[in-house]
Motif scaffolding. Structure first.
Motif, PDB file in Angstrom:
ATOM      1  N   ILE A  47      27.843  47.828  54.702  1.00  0.00           N
ATOM      2  CA  ILE A  47      28.841  46.697  56.177  1.00  0.00           C
ATOM      3  C   ILE A  47      29.336  45.585  55.684  1.00  0.00           C
ATOM      4  O   ILE A  47      30.579  44.665  55.718  1.00  0.00           O
ATOM      5  CB  ILE A  47      28.813  46.950  57.405  1.00  0.00           C
ATOM      6  N   ILE A  48      27.939  44.971  55.557  1.00  0.00           N
ATOM      7  CA  ILE A  48      27.715  43.273  55.755  1.00  0.00           C
ATOM      8  C   ILE A  48      27.818  43.157  54.407  1.00  0.00           C
ATOM      9  O   ILE A  48      28.495  41.823  53.864  1.00  0.00           O
ATOM     10  CB  ILE A  48      26.518  43.301  55.543  1.00  0.00           C
ATOM     11  N   VAL A  49      28.201  44.056  52.486  1.00  0.00           N
ATOM     12  CA  VAL A  49      28.261  43.694  51.144  1.00  0.00           C
ATOM     13  C   VAL A  49      29.802  43.960  51.567  1.00  0.00           C
ATOM     14  O   VAL A  49      30.785  42.635  51.490  1.00  0.00           O
ATOM     15  CB  VAL A  49      27.771  44.545  50.564  1.00  0.00           C
ATOM     16  N   SER A  50      30.645  44.901  52.519  1.00  0.00           N
ATOM     17  CA  SER A  50      32.062  44.630  52.180  1.00  0.00           C
ATOM     18  C   SER A  50      32.642  43.929  53.119  1.00  0.00           C
ATOM     19  O   SER A  50      33.387  42.782  52.662  1.00  0.00           O
ATOM     20  CB  SER A  50      32.467  46.242  52.748  1.00  0.00           C
ATOM     21  N   VAL A  51      32.422  43.139  54.463  1.00  0.00           N
ATOM     22  CA  VAL A  51      32.469  42.133  54.887  1.00  0.00           C
ATOM     23  C   VAL A  51      32.862  40.723  54.318  1.00  0.00           C
ATOM     24  O   VAL A  51      32.979  39.801  54.381  1.00  0.00           O
ATOM     25  CB  VAL A  51      31.882  41.858  56.439  1.00  0.00           C
ATOM     26  N   ALA A  52      31.277  40.993  53.455  1.00  0.00           N
ATOM     27  CA  ALA A  52      31.127  39.710  52.619  1.00  0.00           C
ATOM     28  C   ALA A  52      31.669  39.188  50.873  1.00  0.00           C
ATOM     29  O   ALA A  52      32.757  38.377  51.910  1.00  0.00           O
ATOM     30  CB  ALA A  52      29.743  39.523  51.675  1.00  0.00           C
TER      31      ALA A  52
ATOM     32  N   PHE B 210      35.278  40.494  51.686  1.00  0.00           N
ATOM     33  CA  PHE B 210      36.273  40.482  52.079  1.00  0.00           C
ATOM     34  C   PHE B 210      36.747  39.396  52.861  1.00  0.00           C
ATOM     35  O   PHE B 210      37.490  38.322  51.728  1.00  0.00           O
ATOM     36  CB  PHE B 210      36.179  41.308  53.195  1.00  0.00           C
ATOM     37  N   ALA B 211      35.643  38.355  53.639  1.00  0.00           N
ATOM     38  CA  ALA B 211      35.851  36.753  53.308  1.00  0.00           C
ATOM     39  C   ALA B 211      36.006  36.167  52.162  1.00  0.00           C
ATOM     40  O   ALA B 211      36.388  35.495  52.470  1.00  0.00           O
ATOM     41  CB  ALA B 211      34.309  36.577  54.494  1.00  0.00           C
ATOM     42  N   ILE B 212      35.327  36.041  51.499  1.00  0.00           N
ATOM     43  CA  ILE B 212      35.732  35.630  50.036  1.00  0.00           C
ATOM     44  C   ILE B 212      36.573  35.928  49.959  1.00  0.00           C
ATOM     45  O   ILE B 212      36.971  34.660  49.296  1.00  0.00           O
ATOM     46  CB  ILE B 212      33.918  35.991  48.522  1.00  0.00           C
ATOM     47  N   ILE B 213      37.284  36.765  49.610  1.00  0.00           N
ATOM     48  CA  ILE B 213      38.576  37.149  48.704  1.00  0.00           C
ATOM     49  C   ILE B 213      39.629  36.194  50.115  1.00  0.00           C
ATOM     50  O   ILE B 213      40.761  35.377  49.428  1.00  0.00           O
ATOM     51  CB  ILE B 213      39.078  38.506  48.553  1.00  0.00           C
ATOM     52  N   ILE B 214      39.412  36.502  50.646  1.00  0.00           N
ATOM     53  CA  ILE B 214      40.378  36.225  52.428  1.00  0.00           C
ATOM     54  C   ILE B 214      40.294  34.153  52.039  1.00  0.00           C
ATOM     55  O   ILE B 214      41.714  33.146  52.443  1.00  0.00           O
ATOM     56  CB  ILE B 214      39.913  36.559  53.411  1.00  0.00           C
ATOM     57  N   THR B 215      39.164  33.416  52.147  1.00  0.00           N
ATOM     58  CA  THR B 215      38.894  32.330  52.062  1.00  0.00           C
ATOM     59  C   THR B 215      39.753  31.763  50.083  1.00  0.00           C
ATOM     60  O   THR B 215      39.889  30.831  50.185  1.00  0.00           O
ATOM     61  CB  THR B 215      37.653  31.674  51.186  1.00  0.00           C
ATOM     62  N   SER B 216      39.015  32.343  49.167  1.00  0.00           N
ATOM     63  CA  SER B 216      39.914  32.013  48.344  1.00  0.00           C
ATOM     64  C   SER B 216      42.144  32.535  48.439  1.00  0.00           C
ATOM     65  O   SER B 216      42.216  30.710  47.881  1.00  0.00           O
ATOM     66  CB  SER B 216      39.192  32.465  47.286  1.00  0.00           C
ATOM     67  N   GLY B 217      41.804  32.990  48.927  1.00  0.00           N
ATOM     68  CA  GLY B 217      43.339  33.309  49.072  1.00  0.00           C
ATOM     69  C   GLY B 217      44.028  32.117  50.129  1.00  0.00           C
ATOM     70  O   GLY B 217      45.073  32.056  49.399  1.00  0.00           O
ATOM     71  N   ILE B 218      43.596  31.826  51.280  1.00  0.00           N
ATOM     72  CA  ILE B 218      44.055  30.807  51.921  1.00  0.00           C
ATOM     73  C   ILE B 218      43.943  29.306  51.071  1.00  0.00           C
ATOM     74  O   ILE B 218      44.211  28.458  51.741  1.00  0.00           O
ATOM     75  CB  ILE B 218      43.251  30.641  53.056  1.00  0.00           C
TER      76      ILE B 218
END
Length: 190
Positions: A21-26, A28-36
């Motif tokens: 869960i921690i790896v998948s959230v990390a 996801f956060a990287i993808i969202i940050t680069s998208g923003i």
């Protein structure tokens, strides 16, 4: 023995571990940050493009208005103090069709049209061709050649070289855009 194996089967439910869960959230956060980040860059580029478009429209409107009237004018002259290199920051001339004397100048960061002596009273007055709250005009210069009022005094076709430079007031870089044109009188004034 059979009871023990049934209990083991009941306790072995499938699911995600805490590490998964921690790896998948990390990720996801990287993808969202680069998208923003990409979205912010696109919005910034769009805003700068709109500012440049508004600046170009304002400069072209002022230049086209001056060209249209100068082309039909006569008796071109300078009303202000020149810069020493043959250019002046304002021009005066007689407009056609009884529209009086016209003066274009730079005042308060805006291109200003001042008309007097027109046969139609509503044409007289001072009008700003650019909005100084959105576009700041940095330079307005006129160079007249071939006119009887120029020092050479020759009778060539009168021509006016116009240089107009400005920047968008919201632009933090304040990069000037320059537009220039050469206007010749439509009819020879001899």
């Amino acid at each position: 023995m059979q009871k023990e194996s049934m209990n083991k089967k009941k306790n072995t439910t499938k699911g995600f571990t805490l590490v998964e869960i921690i790896v998948s959230v990390a990720i996801f956060a990287i993808i969202i940050t680069s998208g923003i980040g990409a979205l912010v860059t696109i919005l910034d580029s769009y805003q700068k493009t709109q500012q440049q478009k508004n600046l170009n429209q304002a400069l072209n409107y002022a230049l086209d208005t001056m060209v249209r009237e100068i082309r039909l004018g006569k008796n071109y002259g300078y009303d202000g103090i020149g810069s020493g290199d043959g250019t002046n920051n304002e021009i005066t001339f007689d407009a056609t069709d009884n529209r009086g004397e016209v003066r274009y100048s730079l005042s308060g960061g805006a291109v200003v049209l001042d008309r007097s002596g027109a046969s139609i009273p509503r044409l007289n007055g001072t009008f700003s061709l650019t909005d100084s709250t959105s576009v700041q005009i940095d330079e307005l210069s006129f160079t007249i050649s071939g006119n009887s009022q120029t020092p050479s005094g020759n009778n060539r076709q009168p021509r006016v070289w116009i240089t107009l430079a400005g920047h968008d007031v919201r632009d933090t870089d304040q990069v000037s855009t320059v537009v220039q044109t050469l206007v010749s009188q439509r009819t020879l004034n001899i």
